[in-house]
Design an enzyme around this catalytic site. Structure first.
Site, mmCIF file in Angstrom:
data_model
loop_
_atom_site.group_PDB
_atom_site.id
_atom_site.type_symbol
_atom_site.label_atom_id
_atom_site.label_comp_id
_atom_site.label_asym_id
_atom_site.label_seq_id
_atom_site.Cartn_x
_atom_site.Cartn_y
_atom_site.Cartn_z
ATOM 1 N N LYS A 86 -2.794 10.528 -3.334
ATOM 2 C CA LYS A 86 -3.581 10.503 -2.118
ATOM 3 C C LYS A 86 -2.749 9.886 -1.019
ATOM 4 O O LYS A 86 -1.867 9.053 -1.252
ATOM 5 C CB LYS A 86 -4.895 9.749 -2.302
ATOM 6 C CG LYS A 86 -4.787 8.255 -2.577
ATOM 7 C CD LYS A 86 -4.589 7.353 -1.379
ATOM 8 C CE LYS A 86 -5.592 7.644 -0.278
ATOM 9 N NZ LYS A 86 -5.265 6.774 0.934
ATOM 10 N N THR A 115 -1.216 4.957 3.847
ATOM 11 C CA THR A 115 -1.574 4.374 2.527
ATOM 12 C C THR A 115 -1.426 5.510 1.510
ATOM 13 O O THR A 115 -1.989 6.542 1.755
ATOM 14 C CB THR A 115 -3.022 3.914 2.616
ATOM 15 O OG1 THR A 115 -3.227 3.138 3.715
ATOM 16 C CG2 THR A 115 -3.585 3.441 1.345
ATOM 17 N N SER A 118 -15.064 3.308 11.996
ATOM 18 C CA SER A 118 -16.460 3.595 12.345
ATOM 19 C C SER A 118 -17.088 4.573 11.364
ATOM 20 O O SER A 118 -16.443 5.125 10.518
ATOM 21 C CB SER A 118 -16.543 4.154 13.761
ATOM 22 O OG SER A 118 -15.785 5.337 13.879
#
Length: 409
Positions: A186, A197, A409
């Site tokens: 990922k 990441t 958000s």
């Protein structure tokens, strides 16, 4: 948005390995966000981790638990991965929560606590929602499976801003027997690994000595995950794990090691390139080939200098044949005694630069034709030696800014 039609492959079972998932609601309801990987007793495990000084609590604990297992002559028995929360920048509370996660999974599975390695990815600086995470562990354990669907669901369960799961698989012939290598990864943003990441979990049924497994992981990571960049940011949570269950053919002898190494490199490279293809807001997949360098290190310095240039990346996004941006980036790479008159730069099949300036015969029309393609190769010959390096990167689009402006958000 992603570049190319990369599909999740069919994956055969890895003898002895099982994967399970749960929808724990760690950040987003009704999506897989918790993965458990069950590793058989006697398996060998190698790991490569971020070098970010603010490494996440799960990275700290995973490294410690892996070392503890090795000190006892054992291997880890479980991996637990959550998405939606990185458990990074969380201090002692983060370490406490990572330990509690390992302890609860160990209790449920009946193994030692240090036999569980934790991994997290997602928002930095927020505490883990422990009640939801721990509540998902029994569900993940109950869903453990070994087939291709289990691998696909695990690939979905580790995603953050990714738009699609990423997987690779290969079966190799070693004499009269075969071994299989499966992997998932990922990563989409905060990608510039230094061990993207990013997380990657690769498993094989091969029987491999620990020293060789460690060496193969270092070598293949260095030429795959350490050769990609989306935005030049090394994450707090990067990790790549390699598991050998030992249930298949034994890898020994130069010829078999070479076959296995090539297969593993293929898996690592496919997983790394899949991350770049799914880079946040990416519309271009860019290969930077550096040739005629005095060392591999300086070849990588040049490649990453070009790959990290916002001016180059925005020109790529706009399909703007502003080749002077590439030339300028090459010229500011940290090379000593750099004779630019010996440099040649090609954009696809078009020669841009030679003898210190614009190549004879270059036209804006040719440059624009290549820049308009979805996949672009930039080849840079330095005229300094015989070493080479390849790095893969993306363009920089409006969507990259929007995704990262709205991420929390």
């Amino acid at each position: 948005m992603a570049v190319g039609e990369t599909r999740f492959p069919a994956m055969p079972a890895i003898d002895g390995l099982r994967l399970g998932t749960a929808m724990a609601g760690i950040k987003t309801p009704c999506r897989r966000d918790l993965v458990v990987v069950e590793i058989p007793a006697g398996a060998r495990v190698a790991g490569s981790f971020t070098r970010n000084a603010f490494c996440a609590a799960p990275v700290t604990l995973a490294k410690a638990n892996l070392a503890a297992c090795r000190a006892k002559g054992e291997g880890p028995r479980y991996l637990v991965i959550n998405t939606g929360n990185a458990n990074a920048g969380t201090g002692e509370v983060g370490l406490r929560d990572a330990r509690a996660t390992c302890a609860e999974l160990a209790r449920l599975a009946g193994v030692n606590e240090d036999g569980v390695l934790p991994f997290s990815t997602g928002v930095i600086g927020e505490p883990l929602p422990m009640e939801r995470l721990l509540g998902g562990l029994p569900v993940a354990l109950a869903s453990l499976g070994a087939d291709g669907e289990a691998w696909h669901q695990a690939g979905e369960g580790i995603l953050t801003t990714d738009t699609r799961p990423k997987g690779a698989s290969v079966t190799l012939a070693l004499g009269e027997r075969t071994v299989t290598i499966n992997g998932i990864s990922k990563g989409s943003g905060m990608i510039k690994p230094n061990m993207a990441t990013m997380l990657a979990f690769v498993a094989t049924d091969a029987a491999i000595e620990q020293e060789l497994l460690d060496s193969l992981l270092r070598e293949t990571v260095d030429r795959s995950f350490n050769c990609i960049t989306v935005d030049g940011d090394t994450s707090t949570n990067d990790a790549c794990m390699l598991i050998a269950t030992g249930r298949g053919a034994t890898v020994h002898g130069d010829e078999e090691i070479a076959v296995f190494r090539n297969g593993l490199q293929r898996i690592m490279t496919e997983l790394a390139q899949a991350i770049v293809r799914d880079g946040e807001g990416a519309t271009k997949f860019v290969t930077l080939q550096i040739e005629e360098a005095a060392s591999r290190e300086e070849a990588l310095d040049v490649a990453f200098t070009v790959a990290h240039s916002p001016l180059v990346k925005t020109a790529l996004y706009a399909s703007d044949a502003n080749w002077g941006r590439i030339l300028a980036a090459v010229g500011r790479a940290p090379l000593a005694d750099f004779d630019v008159s010996r440099v040649a730069i090609d954009l696809g099949d078009v020669r841009l630069v030679e003898h210190g300036g614009r190549a004879t015969g270059y036209t804006e029309e040719d440059g624009s034709r290549v820049m308009g393609q979805e996949e672009i190769t930039i080849r840079i010959a330095l005229g300094r030696g015989e070493e080479v390096a390849t790095v893969w990167t993306t363009d920089l689009s409006h969507d990259y800014v929007s995704i990262n402006a709205d991420y929390r958000s």
